[in-house]
Scaffold this motif. Structure first.
Motif, PDB file in Angstrom:
ATOM      1  N   SER A  72       0.826  -1.341   0.094  1.00 25.78           N
ATOM      2  CA  SER A  72       0.061  -0.021  -0.104  1.00 25.78           C
ATOM      3  C   SER A  72       0.832   1.211  -0.074  1.00 25.78           C
ATOM      4  N   PRO A  73       0.407   2.353  -0.239  1.00 27.98           N
ATOM      5  CA  PRO A  73       1.040   3.550  -0.265  1.00 27.98           C
ATOM      6  C   PRO A  73       1.558   3.928   1.143  1.00 27.98           C
ATOM      7  N   GLU A  74       0.872   3.500   2.241  1.00 27.75           N
ATOM      8  CA  GLU A  74       1.341   3.707   3.540  1.00 27.75           C
ATOM      9  C   GLU A  74       2.529   2.825   3.838  1.00 27.75           C
ATOM     10  N   THR A  75       2.572   1.477   3.471  1.00 23.58           N
ATOM     11  CA  THR A  75       3.697   0.540   3.688  1.00 23.58           C
ATOM     12  C   THR A  75       4.765   1.167   2.912  1.00 23.58           C
ATOM     13  N   LEU A  76       4.611   1.460   1.684  1.00 22.83           N
ATOM     14  CA  LEU A  76       5.617   2.056   0.873  1.00 22.83           C
ATOM     15  C   LEU A  76       6.441   3.227   1.709  1.00 22.83           C
ATOM     16  N   ALA A  77       5.578   4.139   1.955  1.00 21.59           N
ATOM     17  CA  ALA A  77       6.197   5.284   2.910  1.00 21.59           C
ATOM     18  C   ALA A  77       6.884   4.909   4.036  1.00 21.59           C
ATOM     19  N   MET A  79       8.598   2.032   4.298  1.00 16.59           N
ATOM     20  CA  MET A  79       9.726   1.328   3.790  1.00 16.59           C
ATOM     21  C   MET A  79      10.676   2.591   3.558  1.00 16.59           C
ATOM     22  N   PHE A  80      10.261   3.577   2.863  1.00 14.11           N
ATOM     23  CA  PHE A  80      11.013   4.578   2.567  1.00 14.11           C
ATOM     24  C   PHE A  80      11.590   5.370   3.598  1.00 14.11           C
ATOM     25  N   VAL A  81      10.731   5.668   4.872  1.00 14.19           N
ATOM     26  CA  VAL A  81      11.396   6.391   5.856  1.00 14.19           C
ATOM     27  C   VAL A  81      12.446   5.546   6.411  1.00 14.19           C
ATOM     28  N   ALA A  82      12.185   4.162   6.833  1.00 13.46           N
ATOM     29  CA  ALA A  82      12.931   3.202   7.107  1.00 13.46           C
ATOM     30  C   ALA A  82      14.332   3.119   6.587  1.00 13.46           C
ATOM     31  N   TRP A  83      14.245   3.170   5.209  1.00 16.08           N
ATOM     32  CA  TRP A  83      15.325   3.128   4.416  1.00 16.08           C
ATOM     33  C   TRP A  83      16.145   4.200   4.512  1.00 16.08           C
ATOM     34  N   ASN A  84      15.579   5.502   4.591  1.00 19.48           N
ATOM     35  CA  ASN A  84      16.479   6.646   4.853  1.00 19.48           C
ATOM     36  C   ASN A  84      17.078   6.694   6.127  1.00 19.48           C
ATOM     37  N   ASP A  85      16.341   6.474   7.206  1.00 20.78           N
ATOM     38  CA  ASP A  85      16.991   6.247   8.343  1.00 20.78           C
ATOM     39  C   ASP A  85      18.265   5.367   8.487  1.00 20.78           C
ATOM     40  N   LEU A  86      18.147   4.293   7.964  1.00 18.40           N
ATOM     41  CA  LEU A  86      19.128   3.336   7.833  1.00 18.40           C
ATOM     42  C   LEU A  86      20.253   3.891   7.057  1.00 18.40           C
ATOM     43  N   GLN A  87      20.054   4.541   6.073  1.00 18.60           N
ATOM     44  CA  GLN A  87      20.937   5.429   5.426  1.00 18.60           C
ATOM     45  C   GLN A  87      21.788   6.418   6.199  1.00 18.60           C
ATOM     46  N   GLY A  88      21.015   7.154   6.924  1.00 21.77           N
ATOM     47  CA  GLY A  88      21.322   8.169   8.002  1.00 21.77           C
ATOM     48  C   GLY A  88      22.621   7.586   8.919  1.00 21.77           C
ATOM     49  N   THR A  89      21.903   6.264   9.315  1.00 14.93           N
ATOM     50  CA  THR A  89      22.751   5.764  10.407  1.00 14.93           C
ATOM     51  C   THR A  89      23.996   5.349   9.967  1.00 14.93           C
ATOM     52  N   ALA A  90      24.102   4.645   8.525  1.00 21.81           N
ATOM     53  CA  ALA A  90      25.330   4.280   7.831  1.00 21.81           C
ATOM     54  C   ALA A  90      26.131   5.626   7.782  1.00 21.81           C
ATOM     55  N   ARG A  91      25.501   6.480   7.371  1.00 25.33           N
ATOM     56  CA  ARG A  91      26.477   7.862   7.039  1.00 25.33           C
ATOM     57  C   ARG A  91      27.089   8.363   8.333  1.00 25.33           C
TER      58      ARG A  91
END
Length: 63
Positions: free
Chosen positions: A35-40, A42-54
């Motif tokens: 769903s759009p909510e699930t995609l959103a 996942m997008f937030v979680a991905w960006n959080d992971l990317q921020g953590t890696a940075r």
């Protein structure tokens, strides 16, 4: 495993995958409806992971 079909669905995404059987020559077909909510989420979680890696990289280089 290979993607068989990717289609937009009501603002979300429908992803169909085909996978070979482990013990025989069977082929299995799985459909994920996101769903759009699930995609959103996942997008937030991905960006959080990317921020953590940075941040880990910065910490490693800058001490």
């Amino acid at each position: 495993m290979s993607p068989a079909e990717i289609d937009p669905e009501n603002g979300g995404l429908r992803l169909t995958l085909e996978a070979e059987g482990i013990y025989d020559k069977s082929t299995y077909r799985y459909t994920l409806k996101l769903s759009p909510e699930t995609l959103a989420t996942m997008f937030v979680a991905w960006n959080d992971l990317q921020g953590t890696a940075r941040q880990h990289c910065r910490d490693a280089f800058l001490g």
